[in-house]
Design a protein around this motif. Structure first.
Motif, PDB file in Angstrom:
ATOM      1  N   ARG A 231       0.821  -1.202   0.000  1.00  0.00           N
ATOM      2  CA  ARG A 231       0.000   0.000   0.000  1.00  0.00           C
ATOM      3  C   ARG A 231       0.861   1.260   0.000  1.00  0.00           C
ATOM      4  N   LYS A 232       1.960   1.229   0.736  1.00  0.00           N
ATOM      5  CA  LYS A 232       2.871   2.382   0.745  1.00  0.00           C
ATOM      6  C   LYS A 232       3.547   2.524  -0.614  1.00  0.00           C
ATOM      7  N   GLY A 235       1.130   3.696  -3.173  1.00  0.00           N
ATOM      8  CA  GLY A 235       0.649   5.054  -2.907  1.00  0.00           C
ATOM      9  C   GLY A 235      -0.854   5.126  -2.747  1.00  0.00           C
ATOM     10  N   ASP A 237      -2.843   5.946  -0.185  1.00  0.00           N
ATOM     11  CA  ASP A 237      -3.403   7.134   0.457  1.00  0.00           C
ATOM     12  C   ASP A 237      -3.464   8.325  -0.499  1.00  0.00           C
ATOM     13  N   GLU A 238      -2.483   8.436  -1.378  1.00  0.00           N
ATOM     14  CA  GLU A 238      -2.496   9.507  -2.369  1.00  0.00           C
ATOM     15  C   GLU A 238      -3.469   9.183  -3.505  1.00  0.00           C
ATOM     16  N   LEU A 239      -3.561   7.888  -3.841  1.00  0.00           N
ATOM     17  CA  LEU A 239      -4.399   7.457  -4.959  1.00  0.00           C
ATOM     18  C   LEU A 239      -5.873   7.781  -4.722  1.00  0.00           C
ATOM     19  N   GLU A 241      -7.197  10.154  -3.318  1.00  0.00           N
ATOM     20  CA  GLU A 241      -7.496  11.584  -3.435  1.00  0.00           C
ATOM     21  C   GLU A 241      -7.421  12.088  -4.881  1.00  0.00           C
ATOM     22  N   GLN A 242      -6.917  11.251  -5.785  1.00  0.00           N
ATOM     23  CA  GLN A 242      -6.711  11.687  -7.168  1.00  0.00           C
ATOM     24  C   GLN A 242      -8.011  11.626  -7.977  1.00  0.00           C
ATOM     25  N   ARG A 293      -5.092   1.119 -11.577  1.00  0.00           N
ATOM     26  CA  ARG A 293      -5.114   2.153 -10.538  1.00  0.00           C
ATOM     27  C   ARG A 293      -6.541   2.669 -10.326  1.00  0.00           C
ATOM     28  N   GLN A 297      -8.602   2.296  -6.890  1.00  0.00           N
ATOM     29  CA  GLN A 297      -9.174   3.486  -6.259  1.00  0.00           C
ATOM     30  C   GLN A 297     -10.668   3.301  -5.996  1.00  0.00           C
ATOM     31  N   GLU A 300     -11.056   0.921  -3.079  1.00  0.00           N
ATOM     32  CA  GLU A 300     -10.681   1.568  -1.820  1.00  0.00           C
ATOM     33  C   GLU A 300     -11.799   2.470  -1.315  1.00  0.00           C
TER      34      GLU A 300
END
Length: 528
Positions: A231-232, A235, A237-239, A241-242, A293, A297, A300
């Protein structure tokens, strides 16, 4: 090829995936409880052991979390201490032989400790040798003094590094300093919005990993650790939000809930028949990675809406529509599916309560055979397969008709009726008529929706007043509704001015039974 297709279809006829008995046998998986009191003793023990391993890993920062920064004041104190130590080394008198182990300023470095040991031994030997000239001439005392010196220095130098650290503390205390042990707090890790070991929701997360690994604690811990590291790296946590666009909103979407309250996710592979979409999204590796991706997303964001409290709904039902899906010749789609499958099984354990495959075509046997080796037996036990003729009936086993989209045989759509308004299901026997009555006690506007799966029947509606001198009013003259109708759901209404009943008549002339769905409601109105 025609011959191969004929062989596969022959095999399919022997093992019909839309066979009633087969549908009942597959998908028999029963979801386990997430409440601690419902766990078996060995499961409770495994959960406690896993929590202990997780706590130790958090304490040691093994999950790759960032260590907290030391406050600036502490940094300044540490640097001043180091400077004081350096000055002490330069300014202090040469250490006395008996206190070499105490005054040496570099106990932490092994090479410097060895150097001090050598110098101390040489000093002892020289001192003992010099003293022996004034006490004895025969040299016996000299030998004893040398031996004692060597033993004394060796024993003191053999002390562990902890003793050397004690020296640093004593030096700081002599200089008025205060020594405090720096305790680095455990790292904080959250997964799907749930902080590990913070509350009871964490137990529900850990149970997913344990069940995915048959309650083998070490294997579950390795899976959890790998998931966190992935997960780190990915990415996540950033994904989330995109903004990745909504081009694929018709391919994958959430709609309604099943009978047990699980959110339902629909996957329409037939959308990839659109050449423009196919070329734009999965025609090469870079595009497949972007598609992956987007899919991650979407998953998630769906997972973060689940309820991870013990007893809450924390899984999803997946409905996979294979109607008009590109065949196995579409290599790019197979690759994208395989990549997604690997990631989901490795990093999203126990998030699917059931996998329902509908409109299964003849070629899916080959694809299923290809995917099967990558699936665990537990995962395969959640699968349900249905051919085109049984797809709607199969969905209705798990999802009520008011929650199933119209395109899949249900009544859920943007209309006067909400998904909370119940649908009645009735089986119309072959070569038979069936009537449905809506009683009316006052002046009102009656609305209804009716659908027969596969239609091929005739439909009519009339209003029959309760009064003796009143006449029946034909609302809809009986008409045949073809199977290929573009109007899968009949929506009708009638304004009633007196007590009576609305009667719907369904005539099934075929030799097969039909599934009838309907619902109605009324709004009071003024009678004229």
């Amino acid at each position: 090829k025609p011959v191969e297709k004929a062989l596969v279809e022959e095999h399919l006829s022997k093992h019909r995936c839309d066979d009633q008995e087969n549908v009942l046998q597959s998908g028999s998986f029963k979801e386990e409880s997430t409440r601690l009191v419902d766990l078996l003793d060995n499961e409770k023990k495994a959960l406690q052991q896993l929590k202990q391993l997780v706590q130790e890993a958090l304490n040691k920062h093994e999950f790759g979390g960032q260590q907290p920064e030391v406050p600036k004041e502490d940094d300044e104190k540490e640097s001043s201490k180091e400077e004081a130590k350096d000055e002490a080394v330069i300014d202090d008198e040469p250490p006395k032989p008996e206190t070499v182990a105490e005054t040496n300023d570099a106990p932490v470095k092994e090479d410097r400790i060895n150097l001090v040991e050598t110098e101390a031994i040489e000093d002892k030997v020289a001192t003992a040798a010099a003293g022996s000239d004034t006490v004895e001439d025969d040299g016996a005392k000299t030998v004893e003094a040398i031996e004692e010196s060597i033993v004394s220095v060796s024993s003191s130098s053999a002390q562990p590094a902890a003793e050397a650290e004690a020296y640093v503390e004593s030096e700081d205390e002599r200089k008025g300093g205060k020594v405090e042990d720096k305790v680095v707090p455990p790292e904080e890790i959250s997964i799907w919005g749930v902080p590990l070991l913070a509350d009871e929701r964490s137990d529900v997360i850990l149970l997913k990993f344990l069940r995915a690994r048959d309650f083998k604690v070490k294997e579950a811990f390795v899976m959890l650790k790998n998931t966190i590291l992935w997960r780190k790296e990915f990415g996540i946590d950033e994904l989330v939000e995109q903004d990745l666009g909504d081009d694929l909103s018709k391919v994958v979407f959430m709609h309604g809930f099943d009978k047990e309250g699980h959110p339902v996710c629909y996957n329409e592979f037939g959308e990839f028949r659109n050449k423009e979409l196919y070329q734009k999204k999965i025609s090469d590796e870079e595009k497949r990675q972007n598609f992956l991706r987007w899919r991650i997303q979407f998953l998630e964001n769906s997972i973060r809406k689940l309820d991870f409290r013990p007893g809450g709904i924390c899984t999803i039902v997946q409905v996979n529509d294979l109607k008009n899906s590109p065949g196995p010749a579409k290599w790019e789609l197979r690759q994208a599916t395989k990549q997604a499958l690997h990631l989901l099984q490795d990093n999203y354990p126990e998030f699917v309560a059931r996998q329902v495959f509908i409109n299964v075509p003849w070629w899916y046997l080959a694809v299923n055979k290809m995917i099967n080796p990558f699936l665990t037996q537990r995962t395969k036990s959640k699968f349900v397969f249905a051919g085109p003729s049984k797809s709607a009936d199969t969905l209705f086993r798990y999802i009520t008709a008011e929650q199933v989209p119209v395109k899949y045989g249900g009544l859920s759509k943007g209309s006067e009726f909400a998904t909370t308004e119940t649908v009645t299901e009735i089986t119309v026997k072959p070569a038979a008529k069936h009537t449905v009555e809506f009683p009316v006690t006052e002046a009102c506007l009656v609305r209804w929706e009716v659908r027969v799966i596969g239609w091929g029947v005739s439909y009519g509606a009339e209003f029959v007043p309760s009064g003796e001198n009143s006449y029946a009013v034909i609302i809809q003259k009986a008409r045949k509704v073809a199977a290929s109708t573009e109007e899968p759901v009949v929506c009708d209404n009638f304004k009633v001015g007196e007590a009576g009943k609305v009667v719907l008549t369904i005539h099934n002339p075929s030799s097969k039974k039909k599934k009838l769905l309907y619902r109605f409601k009324s709004h009071p109105t003024t009678s004229h």
